[in-house]
Design a protein around this motif. Sequence first.
Motif, PDB file in Angstrom:
ATOM      1  N   THR A  70      14.859  30.956 -14.376  1.00  7.89           N
ATOM      2  CA  THR A  70      14.383  31.023 -15.753  1.00  7.89           C
ATOM      3  C   THR A  70      12.919  30.614 -15.883  1.00  7.89           C
ATOM      4  O   THR A  70      12.349  30.684 -16.970  1.00  7.89           O
ATOM      5  N   GLY A  71      12.313  30.144 -14.775  1.00  9.95           N
ATOM      6  CA  GLY A  71      10.910  29.750 -14.815  1.00  9.95           C
ATOM      7  C   GLY A  71      10.685  28.255 -14.971  1.00  9.95           C
ATOM      8  O   GLY A  71       9.556  27.809 -15.161  1.00  9.95           O
ATOM      9  N   SER A  72      11.744  27.494 -14.900  1.00 10.70           N
ATOM     10  CA  SER A  72      11.595  26.041 -14.958  1.00 10.70           C
ATOM     11  C   SER A  72      12.184  25.443 -13.686  1.00 10.70           C
ATOM     12  O   SER A  72      12.733  26.142 -12.841  1.00 10.70           O
ATOM     13  N   GLY A  73      12.087  24.158 -13.575  1.00 14.25           N
ATOM     14  CA  GLY A  73      12.655  23.471 -12.430  1.00 14.25           C
ATOM     15  C   GLY A  73      12.538  21.986 -12.620  1.00 14.25           C
ATOM     16  O   GLY A  73      11.960  21.512 -13.599  1.00 14.25           O
ATOM     17  N   LEU A  74      13.077  21.254 -11.661  1.00 17.08           N
ATOM     18  CA  LEU A  74      13.053  19.812 -11.729  1.00 17.08           C
ATOM     19  C   LEU A  74      12.753  19.264 -10.342  1.00 17.08           C
ATOM     20  O   LEU A  74      13.371  19.664  -9.362  1.00 17.08           O
ATOM     21  N   ALA A  75      11.779  18.377 -10.269  1.00 11.40           N
ATOM     22  CA  ALA A  75      11.509  17.624  -9.043  1.00 11.40           C
ATOM     23  C   ALA A  75      11.921  16.187  -9.333  1.00 11.40           C
ATOM     24  O   ALA A  75      11.639  15.659 -10.409  1.00 11.40           O
ATOM     25  N   GLN A  76      12.602  15.575  -8.372  1.00 13.97           N
ATOM     26  CA  GLN A  76      13.071  14.211  -8.592  1.00 13.97           C
ATOM     27  C   GLN A  76      12.986  13.410  -7.308  1.00 13.97           C
ATOM     28  O   GLN A  76      13.053  13.977  -6.219  1.00 13.97           O
ATOM     29  N   ALA A  77      12.809  12.110  -7.456  1.00  8.58           N
ATOM     30  CA  ALA A  77      12.682  11.253  -6.278  1.00  8.58           C
ATOM     31  C   ALA A  77      13.181   9.851  -6.581  1.00  8.58           C
ATOM     32  O   ALA A  77      13.026   9.351  -7.690  1.00  8.58           O
ATOM     33  N   THR A  78      13.761   9.243  -5.553  1.00 11.51           N
ATOM     34  CA  THR A  78      13.958   7.808  -5.550  1.00 11.51           C
ATOM     35  C   THR A  78      12.722   7.230  -4.884  1.00 11.51           C
ATOM     36  O   THR A  78      12.271   7.742  -3.859  1.00 11.51           O
ATOM     37  N   LEU A  79      12.145   6.206  -5.479  1.00 12.38           N
ATOM     38  CA  LEU A  79      10.904   5.605  -4.986  1.00 12.38           C
ATOM     39  C   LEU A  79      11.208   4.292  -4.272  1.00 12.38           C
ATOM     40  O   LEU A  79      12.086   3.542  -4.684  1.00 12.38           O
ATOM     41  N   PHE A  80      10.435   4.036  -3.220  1.00 16.68           N
ATOM     42  CA  PHE A  80      10.572   2.809  -2.449  1.00 16.68           C
ATOM     43  C   PHE A  80       9.192   2.247  -2.161  1.00 16.68           C
ATOM     44  O   PHE A  80       8.212   2.987  -2.092  1.00 16.68           O
ATOM     45  N   ASP A  81       9.124   0.937  -1.960  1.00 20.91           N
ATOM     46  CA  ASP A  81       7.989   0.339  -1.259  1.00 20.91           C
ATOM     47  C   ASP A  81       8.595  -0.341  -0.038  1.00 20.91           C
ATOM     48  O   ASP A  81       9.799  -0.179   0.230  1.00 20.91           O
ATOM     49  N   LEU A  82       7.811  -1.036   0.737  1.00 20.38           N
ATOM     50  CA  LEU A  82       8.346  -1.609   1.970  1.00 20.38           C
ATOM     51  C   LEU A  82       9.379  -2.705   1.729  1.00 20.38           C
ATOM     52  O   LEU A  82      10.105  -3.083   2.642  1.00 20.38           O
ATOM     53  N   GLU A 116       0.800  -1.227   0.000  1.00 16.09           N
ATOM     54  CA  GLU A 116       0.000   0.000   0.000  1.00 16.09           C
ATOM     55  C   GLU A 116       0.831   1.275   0.000  1.00 16.09           C
ATOM     56  O   GLU A 116       0.372   2.304  -0.458  1.00 16.09           O
ATOM     57  N   TRP A 117       2.036   1.226   0.552  1.00  9.07           N
ATOM     58  CA  TRP A 117       2.842   2.425   0.764  1.00  9.07           C
ATOM     59  C   TRP A 117       3.875   2.624  -0.336  1.00  9.07           C
ATOM     60  O   TRP A 117       4.486   1.673  -0.798  1.00  9.07           O
ATOM     61  N   THR A 118       4.092   3.904  -0.692  1.00  3.69           N
ATOM     62  CA  THR A 118       5.186   4.296  -1.584  1.00  3.69           C
ATOM     63  C   THR A 118       5.931   5.429  -0.897  1.00  3.69           C
ATOM     64  O   THR A 118       5.313   6.391  -0.445  1.00  3.69           O
ATOM     65  N   ALA A 119       7.251   5.313  -0.817  1.00  2.00           N
ATOM     66  CA  ALA A 119       8.063   6.402  -0.257  1.00  2.00           C
ATOM     67  C   ALA A 119       8.698   7.168  -1.400  1.00  2.00           C
ATOM     68  O   ALA A 119       9.126   6.591  -2.396  1.00  2.00           O
ATOM     69  N   LEU A 120       8.741   8.489  -1.228  1.00  2.00           N
ATOM     70  CA  LEU A 120       9.417   9.376  -2.164  1.00  2.00           C
ATOM     71  C   LEU A 120      10.549  10.052  -1.411  1.00  2.00           C
ATOM     72  O   LEU A 120      10.308  10.793  -0.455  1.00  2.00           O
ATOM     73  N   GLN A 121      11.779   9.764  -1.794  1.00  2.00           N
ATOM     74  CA  GLN A 121      12.939  10.479  -1.275  1.00  2.00           C
ATOM     75  C   GLN A 121      13.144  11.613  -2.277  1.00  2.00           C
ATOM     76  O   GLN A 121      13.757  11.430  -3.323  1.00  2.00           O
ATOM     77  N   ALA A 122      12.552  12.774  -1.959  1.00  2.00           N
ATOM     78  CA  ALA A 122      12.293  13.794  -2.971  1.00  2.00           C
ATOM     79  C   ALA A 122      13.054  15.097  -2.740  1.00  2.00           C
ATOM     80  O   ALA A 122      13.302  15.487  -1.603  1.00  2.00           O
ATOM     81  N   ARG A 123      13.340  15.756  -3.862  1.00  2.00           N
ATOM     82  CA  ARG A 123      13.886  17.114  -3.815  1.00  2.00           C
ATOM     83  C   ARG A 123      13.475  17.847  -5.081  1.00  2.00           C
ATOM     84  O   ARG A 123      13.229  17.230  -6.120  1.00  2.00           O
ATOM     85  N   SER A 124      13.383  19.163  -4.969  1.00  2.00           N
ATOM     86  CA  SER A 124      13.029  20.003  -6.113  1.00  2.00           C
ATOM     87  C   SER A 124      14.045  21.120  -6.250  1.00  2.00           C
ATOM     88  O   SER A 124      14.550  21.639  -5.251  1.00  2.00           O
ATOM     89  N   THR A 125      14.316  21.487  -7.490  1.00  2.00           N
ATOM     90  CA  THR A 125      15.252  22.558  -7.776  1.00  2.00           C
ATOM     91  C   THR A 125      14.606  23.542  -8.741  1.00  2.00           C
ATOM     92  O   THR A 125      14.444  23.235  -9.921  1.00  2.00           O
ATOM     93  N   PRO A 126      14.181  24.731  -8.255  1.00  2.00           N
ATOM     94  CA  PRO A 126      13.635  25.745  -9.162  1.00  2.00           C
ATOM     95  C   PRO A 126      14.769  26.563  -9.781  1.00  2.00           C
ATOM     96  O   PRO A 126      15.845  26.690  -9.202  1.00  2.00           O
ATOM     97  N   GLU A 127      14.510  27.097 -10.947  1.00  3.18           N
ATOM     98  CA  GLU A 127      15.479  27.967 -11.620  1.00  3.18           C
ATOM     99  C   GLU A 127      14.839  29.327 -11.872  1.00  3.18           C
ATOM    100  O   GLU A 127      13.629  29.425 -12.092  1.00  3.18           O
TER     101      GLU A 127
END
Length: 159
Positions: A132-144, A119-130
């Motif tokens: 210039t008006g764009s950015g990137l969000a990224q995550a490593t995903l996990f389940d149990l 049932e669970w999903t983990a997001l080890q997440a970070r976002s980087t705005p620029e």
Amino acid sequence: GLRVRRVDLDLPPPHTPPREPPAPPESVPASTFDFFPADVAFHRAVDARIVAGTWPRGPVTGWLRPVVPLVAGEAWLPMARVMTVTDALNGVAPAVSAPGVTFPNAELAVHLRRPPRGEWTALQARSTPERTGSGLAQATLFDLDGELGVALETLVVRG
């Protein structure tokens, strides 16, 4: 979408072993995402547990699981669970914490190393705005069971 046919192969261990999952969701109290102006919204449809970092500032690791059906009367499929909570990546690790600044994702790419479980999903997440008006969000995903894959979102940052 691309689906790869599953087969059983006799392979040596990977050069880089998968990462272990973060602390379990039961180890911390429920979290809330308080940026939704309406009481009925995504934040009421998921159980969220932040196990590392401080939301909404900086990188965050959080477990999420849907708590309402995607389709009334239908059971959740594991892939649907993963895709639903991963689409919230830009809200799990907001690119900017400033009034009037928005950062919707223009797209979402999810790459899984194996079928998801549970049932669970983990997001080890970070976002980087620029600026210039764009950015990137990224995550490593996990389940149990451990590392599941990665996710990337292109962000449209507007002030």
